[in-house]
Design a protein around this motif. Structure first.
Motif, short mmCIF file in Angstrom:
data_model
loop_
_atom_site.label_atom_id
_atom_site.label_comp_id
_atom_site.label_asym_id
_atom_site.label_seq_id
_atom_site.Cartn_x
_atom_site.Cartn_y
_atom_site.Cartn_z
N LEU A 173 41.38 29.11 37.02
CA LEU A 173 40.00 29.56 36.90
C LEU A 173 39.71 30.68 37.90
O LEU A 173 39.07 31.68 37.57
CB LEU A 173 39.05 28.38 37.12
N PHE A 174 40.18 30.49 39.13
CA PHE A 174 39.98 31.51 40.16
C PHE A 174 40.79 32.76 39.86
O PHE A 174 40.29 33.88 39.97
CB PHE A 174 40.37 30.93 41.53
N ILE A 175 42.05 32.57 39.46
CA ILE A 175 42.93 33.72 39.21
C ILE A 175 42.43 34.55 38.04
O ILE A 175 42.45 35.79 38.08
CB ILE A 175 44.37 33.23 38.95
N ALA A 176 41.95 33.88 36.98
CA ALA A 176 41.44 34.61 35.82
C ALA A 176 40.27 35.50 36.22
O ALA A 176 40.19 36.67 35.82
CB ALA A 176 41.02 33.63 34.73
N PHE A 177 39.36 34.95 37.04
CA PHE A 177 38.24 35.77 37.50
C PHE A 177 38.73 36.89 38.41
O PHE A 177 38.25 38.03 38.33
CB PHE A 177 37.20 34.93 38.24
N HIS A 178 39.68 36.58 39.28
CA HIS A 178 40.20 37.56 40.23
C HIS A 178 40.82 38.76 39.50
O HIS A 178 40.57 39.91 39.87
CB HIS A 178 41.24 36.88 41.12
N LEU A 179 41.60 38.48 38.46
CA LEU A 179 42.21 39.57 37.70
C LEU A 179 41.14 40.35 36.92
O LEU A 179 41.18 41.59 36.86
CB LEU A 179 43.27 39.02 36.73
N PHE A 180 40.20 39.61 36.34
CA PHE A 180 39.09 40.24 35.63
C PHE A 180 38.32 41.16 36.57
O PHE A 180 37.96 42.29 36.22
CB PHE A 180 38.18 39.14 35.06
N ASN A 181 38.07 40.68 37.80
CA ASN A 181 37.35 41.45 38.80
C ASN A 181 38.10 42.75 39.14
O ASN A 181 37.51 43.83 39.22
CB ASN A 181 37.19 40.59 40.05
N HIS A 182 39.42 42.65 39.31
CA HIS A 182 40.20 43.83 39.69
C HIS A 182 40.26 44.87 38.57
O HIS A 182 40.44 46.06 38.85
CB HIS A 182 41.61 43.42 40.09
N LEU A 183 40.11 44.45 37.33
CA LEU A 183 40.07 45.42 36.24
C LEU A 183 38.88 46.35 36.37
O LEU A 183 38.91 47.49 35.89
CB LEU A 183 40.04 44.70 34.89
N PHE A 184 37.82 45.87 37.03
CA PHE A 184 36.64 46.71 37.23
C PHE A 184 36.87 47.80 38.27
O PHE A 184 36.01 48.66 38.47
CB PHE A 184 35.44 45.85 37.63
N LEU A 342 49.43 47.09 34.91
CA LEU A 342 49.32 48.55 34.92
C LEU A 342 47.87 48.99 35.09
O LEU A 342 47.56 49.87 35.90
CB LEU A 342 49.90 49.12 33.62
N LEU A 343 46.96 48.37 34.36
CA LEU A 343 45.55 48.75 34.44
C LEU A 343 44.97 48.48 35.83
O LEU A 343 44.23 49.31 36.38
CB LEU A 343 44.74 47.99 33.38
N ILE A 344 45.32 47.33 36.41
CA ILE A 344 44.83 47.01 37.74
C ILE A 344 45.37 47.99 38.77
O ILE A 344 44.64 48.47 39.65
CB ILE A 344 45.19 45.55 38.11
N MET A 345 46.65 48.31 38.66
CA MET A 345 47.25 49.24 39.64
C MET A 345 46.70 50.65 39.47
O MET A 345 46.54 51.37 40.46
CB MET A 345 48.77 49.24 39.50
N LEU A 346 46.39 51.05 38.26
CA LEU A 346 45.76 52.37 38.06
C LEU A 346 44.41 52.41 38.76
O LEU A 346 44.06 53.39 39.42
CB LEU A 346 45.61 52.66 36.56
N GLY A 347 43.64 51.33 38.59
CA GLY A 347 42.33 51.27 39.23
C GLY A 347 42.42 51.26 40.74
O GLY A 347 41.66 51.95 41.44
N ILE A 348 43.36 50.49 41.28
CA ILE A 348 43.45 50.32 42.72
C ILE A 348 44.03 51.55 43.42
O ILE A 348 43.85 51.74 44.63
CB ILE A 348 44.27 49.04 43.06
N THR A 349 44.70 52.41 42.64
CA THR A 349 45.26 53.64 43.22
C THR A 349 44.41 54.88 42.92
O THR A 349 44.84 56.00 43.19
CB THR A 349 46.71 53.87 42.71
N GLY A 350 43.22 54.67 42.35
CA GLY A 350 42.28 55.77 42.24
C GLY A 350 41.93 56.30 40.88
O GLY A 350 41.10 57.20 40.74
N VAL A 351 42.55 55.78 39.80
CA VAL A 351 42.24 56.26 38.45
C VAL A 351 40.89 55.67 38.04
O VAL A 351 40.62 54.49 38.25
CB VAL A 351 43.34 55.83 37.46
N ARG A 352 40.03 56.47 37.45
CA ARG A 352 38.70 56.04 37.01
C ARG A 352 38.51 56.36 35.53
O ARG A 352 38.98 57.39 35.04
CB ARG A 352 37.61 56.72 37.83
N LEU A 353 37.77 55.51 34.85
CA LEU A 353 37.52 55.70 33.43
C LEU A 353 36.51 56.81 33.19
O LEU A 353 36.46 57.38 32.10
CB LEU A 353 37.02 54.39 32.80
N SER A 354 35.69 57.08 34.17
CA SER A 354 34.68 58.13 33.98
C SER A 354 34.43 58.86 35.31
O SER A 354 34.79 58.38 36.36
CB SER A 354 33.38 57.55 33.45
#
Length: 354
Positions: A173-184, A342-354
């Motif tokens: 339950l915690f991990i699912a939210f944690h991964l969901f959070n990092h996608l943002f 891949l999506l999480i690492m793109l976000g955490i290294t600076g890639v933005r959707l907009s």
């Protein structure tokens, strides 16, 4: 009758010794793992932000990054390889457990680095790491050809497996939210922080946080006990993946708890938000210490998802699902895990959707 005895887990160690290079080749490769990270960091920081990257630099950076990820991959290859099966059972066991340590190299290196900081060690992380692995190699390469040890058969341990699964459901339950959070992170640090604050009202509450920590620690130690048990004998590659990813996650969780509760909250007194995870303001890739977090996080996220699907595969087989169907489910989970990582690492290294 003799063949059945020879295939038994009680078989005695044969006299043929294991080639020392079966141990030393992977040990020496793992000992230089930090220098692969340093090389990648040097290549990246040699180019100014926003500058056009030449094809040569891009090719070199890709090759070095492949070398970084090849170390844990080498661990899996070593665990799955058949060359040691001509040797005695003790030698097979030695190499199999060496392989589990190699799989954990990215997260072990982070764990080592955090603790060396808190100890105030003047020894560079790279030196400590290399010396430790060379010492490990010397220990493992000792001639054990004269040993006459039986390899004990694995124990079923059904109660521990069930308890591990129940604790895993709580942690999920915690991990699912944690991964969901990092996608943002793809939407930016501010959006990530807003979603995180919603979750923290629950998992940082005075009741939930201790329960969550206990469940995580139980997952670590029960998982390591199960992995030690299953590593006693060879198995199919899916089972080896489940064991190897489980050992990685045990070290990953232990290191994460150590980094958050001991290093950040107690030693450094800093907040464990976006800046802590991503290495801002410099950024994970451009920070000489933080670059080690890239494979640590990327493989960790992938293993979290694929380890769950490995467990699901075992449950499916136990309930009569065909092996091909269970294997296809696992591969589907592996694709999902790779995509989310891949999506999480793109976000955490600076890639933005907009």
């Amino acid at each position: 009758m003799f063949k059945r005895w020879a295939d038994s887990p009680y078989q005695m160690a044969a006299s043929k010794p294991l080639s020392k290079w079966v141990v030393w080749a992977p040990v020496l490769t793992t000992s230089v793992y930090p220098y692969f990270l340093n090389a990648f960091h040097t290549l990246v920081t040699s180019v100014e932000p926003g500058a056009v990257i030449s094809p040569v630099y891009l090719l070199l950076a890709t090759v070095v990054m492949l070398a970084i990820f090849s170390v844990p991959a080498m661990g899996f290859a070593l665990a799955c390889q058949r060359i040691t099966r001509q040797h005695n059972a003790v030698a097979q066991l030695k190499v199999r457990r060496l392989a589990l340590f190699i799989i954990c190299a990215p997260t072990l290196y982070c764990f080592v680095g955090v603790n060396l900081i808190m100890l105030g060690s003047p020894v560079p992380d790279e030196w400590f790491w290399a010396a430790s692995w060379i010492g490990f190699g010397l220990y493992l390469s000792r001639d054990g050809s004269g040993l006459q040890q039986p390899i004990r058969p694995i124990r079923a341990m059904p109660a521990l497996r069930v308890a591990h699964g129940i604790a895993g459901a709580i942690v999920l339950l915690f991990i699912a939210f944690h991964l969901f959070n990092h996608l943002f992170g793809l939407a930016g640090p501010q959006v990530h922080a807003q979603v995180m604050e919603i979750g923290r009202t629950v998992y940082r509450s005075s009741f939930v946080e201790p329960v969550l920590v206990i469940a995580l620690l139980f997952q670590v130690f029960s998982g390591l006990r199960l992995a030690w048990n299953w590593s006693s004998v060879g198995s199919d590659n899916y089972r080896i993946f489940q064991v190897g990813s489980g050992v990685f996650l045990a070290v990953f969780i232990l290191g994460h708890l150590n980094a958050v509760f001991v290093f950040a909250r107690t030693y450094a007194g800093i907040e464990t938000g976006w800046d802590f995870a991503s290495g801002d303001p410099v950024g994970m890739i451009r920070d000489p210490w933080g670059i080690r977090l890239l494979p640590h996080y990327a493989i960790g996220v992938f293993f979290i998802i694929t380890h769950l699907f490995s467990g699901l595969r075992v449950v499916m087989l136990a309930h009569g699902v065909s092996k091909s169907g269970a294997n296809k489910t696992w591969w589907g989970g592996a694709v999902i895990g790779a995509l989310i990582s891949l999506l999480i690492m793109l976000g955490i290294t600076g890639v933005r959707l907009s």
